[in-house]
Design a protein around this motif. Structure first.
Motif, PDB file in Angstrom:
ATOM      1  N   ALA A 135     116.555  79.331 -56.975  1.00 51.13           N
ATOM      2  CA  ALA A 135     115.444  79.911 -57.748  1.00 51.13           C
ATOM      3  C   ALA A 135     115.944  80.866 -58.832  1.00 51.13           C
ATOM      4  O   ALA A 135     117.031  81.434 -58.730  1.00 51.13           O
ATOM      5  N   THR A 136     115.128  81.010 -59.900  1.00 56.48           N
ATOM      6  CA  THR A 136     115.469  81.942 -60.986  1.00 56.48           C
ATOM      7  C   THR A 136     114.274  82.829 -61.316  1.00 56.48           C
ATOM      8  O   THR A 136     113.130  82.513 -60.965  1.00 56.48           O
ATOM      9  N   VAL A 137     114.569  83.954 -62.005  1.00 59.48           N
ATOM     10  CA  VAL A 137     113.549  84.928 -62.401  1.00 59.48           C
ATOM     11  C   VAL A 137     113.765  85.280 -63.867  1.00 59.48           C
ATOM     12  O   VAL A 137     114.899  85.472 -64.305  1.00 59.48           O
ATOM     13  N   LEU A 208     114.792  76.953 -66.425  1.00 55.50           N
ATOM     14  CA  LEU A 208     113.322  76.866 -66.431  1.00 55.50           C
ATOM     15  C   LEU A 208     112.798  75.998 -65.291  1.00 55.50           C
ATOM     16  O   LEU A 208     111.746  76.260 -64.726  1.00 55.50           O
ATOM     17  N   ARG A 209     113.546  74.934 -64.950  1.00 58.14           N
ATOM     18  CA  ARG A 209     113.155  74.019 -63.878  1.00 58.14           C
ATOM     19  C   ARG A 209     112.998  74.758 -62.551  1.00 58.14           C
ATOM     20  O   ARG A 209     112.195  74.382 -61.710  1.00 58.14           O
ATOM     21  N   ARG A 210     113.775  75.819 -62.377  1.00 54.11           N
ATOM     22  CA  ARG A 210     113.815  76.517 -61.082  1.00 54.11           C
ATOM     23  C   ARG A 210     113.123  77.875 -61.158  1.00 54.11           C
ATOM     24  O   ARG A 210     113.272  78.712 -60.293  1.00 54.11           O
ATOM     25  N   LEU A 211     112.375  78.103 -62.246  1.00 56.48           N
ATOM     26  CA  LEU A 211     111.798  79.429 -62.478  1.00 56.48           C
ATOM     27  C   LEU A 211     110.698  79.740 -61.451  1.00 56.48           C
ATOM     28  O   LEU A 211     109.683  79.048 -61.371  1.00 56.48           O
ATOM     29  N   ARG A 243     106.672  71.035 -68.105  1.00 54.31           N
ATOM     30  CA  ARG A 243     107.386  69.790 -68.432  1.00 54.31           C
ATOM     31  C   ARG A 243     108.535  69.554 -67.457  1.00 54.31           C
ATOM     32  O   ARG A 243     108.889  68.423 -67.165  1.00 54.31           O
ATOM     33  N   PHE A 244     109.132  70.672 -66.979  1.00 56.35           N
ATOM     34  CA  PHE A 244     110.242  70.539 -66.033  1.00 56.35           C
ATOM     35  C   PHE A 244     109.754  70.627 -64.587  1.00 56.35           C
ATOM     36  O   PHE A 244     110.556  70.714 -63.661  1.00 56.35           O
ATOM     37  N   GLY A 245     108.430  70.690 -64.398  1.00 54.34           N
ATOM     38  CA  GLY A 245     107.887  70.679 -63.040  1.00 54.34           C
ATOM     39  C   GLY A 245     107.810  72.043 -62.376  1.00 54.34           C
ATOM     40  O   GLY A 245     107.598  72.135 -61.173  1.00 54.34           O
ATOM     41  N   ALA A 246     107.955  73.127 -63.135  1.00 56.29           N
ATOM     42  CA  ALA A 246     107.907  74.462 -62.520  1.00 56.29           C
ATOM     43  C   ALA A 246     106.586  75.153 -62.840  1.00 56.29           C
ATOM     44  O   ALA A 246     106.050  75.000 -63.937  1.00 56.29           O
ATOM     45  N   THR A 247     106.038  75.887 -61.874  1.00 54.63           N
ATOM     46  CA  THR A 247     104.832  76.694 -62.099  1.00 54.63           C
ATOM     47  C   THR A 247     105.106  78.107 -61.596  1.00 54.63           C
ATOM     48  O   THR A 247     104.738  78.455 -60.482  1.00 54.63           O
ATOM     49  N   PRO A 248     105.765  78.926 -62.415  1.00 49.00           N
ATOM     50  CA  PRO A 248     106.154  80.260 -61.962  1.00 49.00           C
ATOM     51  C   PRO A 248     104.952  81.173 -61.712  1.00 49.00           C
ATOM     52  O   PRO A 248     103.893  80.986 -62.303  1.00 49.00           O
ATOM     53  N   VAL A 249     105.158  82.146 -60.833  1.00 49.31           N
ATOM     54  CA  VAL A 249     104.165  83.196 -60.582  1.00 49.31           C
ATOM     55  C   VAL A 249     104.425  84.333 -61.579  1.00 49.31           C
ATOM     56  O   VAL A 249     105.571  84.724 -61.793  1.00 49.31           O
TER      57      VAL A 249
END
Ligand code: ZN
Ligand code: ZN
Length: 809
Positions: A135-137, A208-211, A243-249
């Motif tokens: 995961a990334t922030v 971004l994918r892992r955001l 687009r990369f499948g991520a939906t960050p909080v």
């Protein structure tokens, strides 16, 4: 309560109290001994003059903190890392916000200065990074300095595998690729996101994918046109993540403000839950509201400080003792009592004037005592700031006058009193400044000295607007077409726009896209809208009111500074006297094509005052309220204004020497306005004579502009106004108040939404002012294009009474 220590360690700006505890110097109590109590001190200050200048005293009680248990999901390792930094347990609001964010809800924590907001986002973000090694922030701060502070705080936790890093304009090229590949906690600012990260999304795809989280710190700074741009940068970020499948909080941190959930929702385009109950401890403060006395008639020049020296209110007839003079006296009095005092003054020049006057009074009383007062100007080196802190801490220095620059540079602690010269614009800044007072746990004194300004006057007579519920909201308008169209162009350049994207970008997106197609910027294909050019669109998030104009000294070619395009005709017309850091210059030439004004050093004994003519036409009405003889409207308008002449006036007497014509082009502004109309008959019935209608409307307009910052975080310089006894588009007596930014910034909209409360406050501010015929505290305006003429104070109250009597509450 025991076992909990201060946990405000996260950023230097957030943590004055913690620094007190951790700084070894703070244990040396070489400063002055215990001085008078705040109540005693205030009593002595009040007894000084003839009348009592204090309009209200509020005892803000000390508050014990409410600790909460660590969330069960917070790993032991993380708790241990926080404990090592002095946090034994979170406060209630931190735990609540952290829990919501960890559950996946978008959350905004809007609490006071030094309440430890950073823990609220660090907990869920870091716990997630520990739990999911991929995961990334992404952390966004409005300034590089704040991001650097936050980097130090996160790095100090020494958590393995997080690899926090700042990525901004200062980051060396060589390090950028490493950060993109390996950092899991990237700290940056909206400008870098806009110019660097989003256009380079291909290189950032892994990140971004892992955001998992996007943290938006100090999000109340994203207001007006700048805030509207940032809102779309965040939508562009969400689009790339999707687009990369991520939906960050999204986790947002804000100063105390009105309706933070709505503001955060507008900024992110997402539903956001607000946490506003501050559970951190605080020391008690005695807070006095202070209104300088009216001057006796015909002693308008009673201040030894020529108003021109401060660049403030130089167009007005002074009837009240100036706030600068009053603050200087208060500073001298508190220093004479041995009380360590900080005076906040709005302008740099003003801070110097306050310090100089206080020094003079002290030296008159006890020669040499004046040396213990200094002015703080921005731009000091780090060592100089440390020396200043040391001198104050040890009592070598007792009084300091400063601009807000200090909020961003120096850690001042252990002050006994804070003087605030003029309302700093928002409750958040007011509390931030007042919060400087109070040695560990001790009671402190704070005094707000009102300037002669309608908002300040209103506030000192309406303490509930300061000490009651928060009133101002952070305002932005993502639907502004002047922001939306360029942002959609940026989005299209990053990836073709689809119909689904138009929903993401909100109201007006379809129209803006159609316009971009018509203008040849986008091409429509079956798969979406494509950016047609090789180069990316050039969009500046902070660009407002046209390109800034450079001020250059002819003889040396030295660049003195810049003036924003919107003000340049007023301040830099040929012949204008221009003050820069206390030095007087005269403008030789304003070259609009090159965006540059040539000046030379000269100190004439006159000041200059530009005059403009403004024309306004209604383009469309968005919404209106029909209230019998009164109408209230929100809509689009075209404003045309032209600076046509300037007056030269003797500094000493204010006497007009002459009026000189100017040949400057007219400028047009398409923007959003709020306006109200009244029927002529209702005005007659209210006792306003036809001849007095222009002065009545004009006075009401000035005061209404002055009070709008009570409702929205704007400055009176962000808004303009026009009033007329009969307007061709409304065919009635009308007062217009408009956003001074192309396309509008949300201020007029907010005024329309709170019209009753706004105009009620305006009416009360005028009625409660003790002057006879109008003064800068009520109906005069420092930026009037008509020289504050005509103005009728009593008739303005009648006008507003008619509006309020008819407008639904
Ligand atoms: Zn007045
Ligand atoms: Zn005016």
């Amino acid at each position: 309560m025991q076992g909990v220590t201060s946990n405000d360690f996260s950023s230097a700006r957030d943590t004055p109290r913690h620094d007190l505890e951790s700084s070894p110097a703070a244990t040396v109590s070489a400063g002055p001994g215990p001085g008078p109590t705040p109540a005693d001190l205030l009593r002595r200050l009040r007894a000084r003059g003839a009348g009592d200048p204090v309009t209200h005293v509020e005892r803000v009680p000390a508050r014990a903190g409410v600790p909460a248990p660590w969330p069960s999901w917070a790993p032991a390792e993380l708790r241990a890392a926080f404990a090592k930094r002095g946090v034994v347990a979170p406060w209630q609001h931190q735990a609540e916000a952290a829990n919501l964010a960890y559950e996946g809800q978008h959350v905004i924590v809007a609490t006071g200065t030094a309440s430890g907001k950073s823990l609220a986002y660090q907990m869920p973000a870091l716990a997630t990074l520990r739990a999911d090694p991929r995961a990334t922030v992404l952390y966004l701060a409005p300034t590089k300095a704040l991001a650097a502070d936050q980097l130090r705080a996160v790095a100090a936790l020494e958590l393995e595998g997080v690899r926090p890093a700042c990525y901004d304009g200062d980051t060396p090229r060589a390090e950028r690729e490493w950060i993109r590949r390996h950092s899991r906690f990237v700290l940056t600012n909206p400008d870098m996101l806009h110019h660097g990260i989003l256009p380079g999304h291909a290189q950032w795809s892994g990140f971004l994918r892992r955001l998992a989280y996007v943290v938006i710190d100090e999000c109340h700074t994203y207001r007006g046109v700048f805030g509207s741009h940032v809102a779309h940068v965040l939508r562009r970020l969400r689009r790339q993540c999707a687009r990369f499948g991520a939906t960050p909080v999204f986790v947002l941190a804000s100063a105390t403000s009105g309706d933070p959930a709505t503001a955060a929702g507008r900024l992110t385009g997402l539903p956001v839950t607000a946490v506003t109950e501050d559970a951190s401890p605080r020391g008690g403060v005695t807070f006095a509201l202070w209104e300088p006395p009216l001057l006796p008639p015909d002693t308008g020049s009673g201040s030894p400080v020529p108003p021109q020296a401060t660049g403030e209110h130089d167009d007005l007839h002074q009837v009240r003792r100036s706030a600068l003079r009053e603050t200087a006296d208060l500073l001298a009095d508190t220093v004479a009592e041995g009380v360590r005092t900080l005076a906040f003054v709005r302008s740099r020049k003003g801070a110097e004037v306050v310090a100089a006057n206080a020094r003079r009074s002290l030296d008159d009383a006890v020669p040499g005592l004046g040396d213990r007062v200094a002015a703080y100007r921005g731009g000091y080196l780090r060592e100089e700031r440390r020396e200043l802190e040391r001198a104050l801490l040890h009592g070598d220095l007792l009084g300091l006058a400063s601009t807000n620059a200090l909020e961003l540079g120096v850690d001042l602690i252990g002050l006994d009193a804070v003087l605030i010269c003029g309302y700093p614009g928002t409750r958040a800044s007011l509390w931030q400044q007042a919060g400087r007072a109070g040695r560990s746990g001790q009671e402190a004194l704070a005094v707000l000295v009102a300037r002669d300004d309608p908002l300040d006057t209103y506030l000192v007579h309406h303490p509930e607007a300061i000490f009651g519920a928060p009133v101002e909201a952070t305002v932005l308008d993502p639907a502004n077409p002047y922001v939306l169209a360029p942002q959609l162009a940026c989005a299209a350049a990053e990836a073709p726009l689809t119909p689904a994207d138009l929903v993401l970008f909100g109201d007006g997106a379809k129209e803006a896209v159609d316009q971009l197609v018509a203008a040849g910027a986008l091409r429509q294909r079956p798969t979406g809208w494509y950016w047609r050019h090789r180069e990316r669109p050039e969009v500046d998030l902070r660009g407002e009111g046209g390109a800034p104009v450079c001020v250059v000294e002819s003889s040396t070619g030295r660049l003195l500074g810049t003036v924003d395009g919107g003000s340049s005709h007023f301040l830099l017309h040929p012949g204008a006297v221009y003050l820069h850091q206390g030095v007087s210059y005269v403008v030789d030439d304003l070259d609009l094509a090159d965006g540059c004004a040539l000046v030379h050093v000269e100190e004439p004994d006159w000041s200059t005052h530009a005059r403009d003519v403004t024309d306004l036409s209604v383009v469309s009405v968005r919404s209106y309220v029909d209230a019998g003889p009164v109408g209230m409207f929100l809509g689009e308008v075209d404003v045309t204004s032209q600076v046509v002449s300037y007056q030269r006036r003797r500094i000493a007497t204010g006497e007009v020497i002459d009026t000189r014509p100017l040949d400057l082009p007219a400028r047009e502004l398409r923007t959003v306005a709020v306006w109200f109309t009244l029927s002529p008959r209702s005005l007659t019935l209210a006792g306003v004579q036809p001849a007095d209608v222009p002065g009545a409307l004009h006075a009401a307009e000035h005061a209404a502009i002055g009070l709008l910052p009570l409702m929205a975080t704007c400055d009176r310089w962000d808004i303009g106004g026009l009033s007329t006894a009969v307007h061709p588009d409304t065919e009635a007596p009308t007062v217009f108040v408009y956003d001074g930014h192309p396309g509008g910034a949300g201020f007029a909209e907010r005024a329309y939404g709170t019209a009753s409360a706004w105009l009620r406050a305006t009416r009360d501010a005028i009625a409660e002012c003790g002057c006879e015929t109008g003064c800068p505290s009520c109906v005069q305006s420092p930026k009037c294009g008509n020289g504050n003429n005509p103005l009728s104070k009593p008739d303005a109250i009648r006008v507003l009474d008619v509006v309020l009597a008819n407008l639904p509450g």
